[in-house]
Design an enzyme around this catalytic site. Structure first.
Site, PDB file in Angstrom:
ATOM      1  N   SER A  15       0.827  -1.195   0.000  1.00 42.79           N
ATOM      2  CA  SER A  15       0.000   0.000   0.000  1.00 42.79           C
ATOM      3  C   SER A  15       0.874   1.263   0.000  1.00 42.79           C
ATOM      4  O   SER A  15       1.707   1.434  -0.887  1.00 42.79           O
ATOM      5  CB  SER A  15      -0.961  -0.031   1.192  1.00 42.79           C
ATOM      6  OG  SER A  15      -2.014   0.871   1.006  1.00 42.79           O
ATOM      7  N   ASP A  40      -5.941  -3.584  -2.288  1.00 45.32           N
ATOM      8  CA  ASP A  40      -4.840  -3.247  -1.376  1.00 45.32           C
ATOM      9  C   ASP A  40      -4.132  -4.498  -0.844  1.00 45.32           C
ATOM     10  O   ASP A  40      -4.774  -5.441  -0.375  1.00 45.32           O
ATOM     11  CB  ASP A  40      -5.424  -2.454  -0.210  1.00 45.32           C
ATOM     12  CG  ASP A  40      -4.370  -1.759   0.627  1.00 45.32           C
ATOM     13  OD1 ASP A  40      -3.532  -2.469   1.216  1.00 45.32           O
ATOM     14  OD2 ASP A  40      -4.380  -0.524   0.690  1.00 45.32           O
TER      15      ASP A  40
END
Length: 310
Positions: free
Chosen positions: A38, A185
């Site tokens: 991320s 993510d």
């Protein structure tokens, strides 16, 4: 001094990593291999391309974080501006602005694809929710019949930073099947891949991990009275979960835990004071960590000793 670095996810709080990086570079460390999830994938990618802490500081100070939220005309509609894209596209905002900025920044260093970097230099974590598998990019690209040498790093970063529901899923079209793969993510499956560069026996240099610690408030209570309030509770619970995950003793010894105060993962309207606080927190925490760091003691306690793995 060589070192590998692994950066946790954490949204806009990743600014704190830059302060820590500056302190480690000031004390003589140079990055051999880097990895991230991320927000950590953003920092790792820029380091892999050749950016140093001073250059990252300039990027941090010039970036309007609110512009990273990809908006359309729908977002300007009162009350329903966020609900419509969420219902139609499974996410509120587009994540394309970050991909565009990453493409621009990396081109300044002559880098576009994983093939432009030394093999093994960079690893990015994402989540393939269509297959239910963690993605380690570029390692897993052949599984999708894609050459790592031709795959854009900016696309991998976009995959890794696509926070569920907040951003619309990355729809990845490949030759493997007619329907696209849905990518989200990397923090869904491994928000802190500190293990990624581990080898048996004595490592040639240390791997440092960088984690973000938010405030630990009293356990919240969410009043759920319908689908939207339930979604809000699910979303907030997911974002808080990363801060609360346990780190074992081995990982803890080589991890720099950076306090991020009350700044939240999706606080894209950061003030200058917020940025300064995160940066200074990273810098000060890294200095305290290095003051106590003893590589030989770490090796003796956790690595191969007389043929046995500790």
């Amino acid at each position: 001094m060589k070192a590998d670095a692994v950066f946790e996810g954490g949204g806009v709080r990743g600014i704190a990593f830059i302060g820590a990086i500056q302190e480690l570079e000031r004390q003589g460390y140079r990055w051999e291999r880097v990895a991230g999830t991320s927000a950590g994938s953003v920092v790792a990618s820029l380091l892999a391309c050749g950016y140093n802490a001073e250059e990252l500081i300039r990027i941090m100070n010039s970036l309007d974080y609110a512009r990273l939220l990809g908006k359309t005309w729908l977002h300007h509609l009162p009350l329903i501006g966020k609900a419509i894209p969420l219902l139609l596209h499974s996410g509120i905002y587009l994540n394309t602005p970050l991909e565009e900025r990453m493409t621009f920044w990396m081109k300044q260093k002559g880098v576009t694809t994983f093939g432009d970097l030394p093999k093994g230099k960079l690893k990015i974590i994402a989540s393939d929710i269509s297959s239910g598998k963690m993605l380690i990019l570029p390692d897993d690209l052949p599984r999708y019949h894609i050459s790592p040498d031709k795959f854009p790093i900016a696309a991998a970063v976009r995959m890794s930073t696509t926070i569920p529901y907040f951003f619309q899923p990355y729809r990845w079209k490949t030759k493997v099947r007619r329907k696209p793969f849905y990518i989200l993510d990397g923090g869904l499956l491994s928000n802190y891949p500190i293990w990624i560069f581990d080898v048996e026996g004595r490592p040639r240099w240390p791997t440092f991990g960088f984690r973000l610690l938010g405030e630990q408030p009293i356990t919240p209570f969410y009043d759920i009275n319908g689908p939207f309030s339930m979604f809000r509770a699910m979303f907030q619970t997911m974002l808080r979960a990363h801060d609360q995950r346990h780190v074992d003793k081995h990982a803890r010894r080589r991890t720099i835990f950076i306090p991020t105060g009350s700044v939240t993962t999706t606080q894209f309207d950061l003030t200058a004071d917020d940025r300064d606080f995160l940066f200074q927190s990273g810098q000060e925490t890294a200095k305290r960590f290095l003051d106590a760091w003893d590589y030989e003691k770490y090796v003796d306690e956790f690595r191969l000793v007389q043929g046995d793995w500790r």
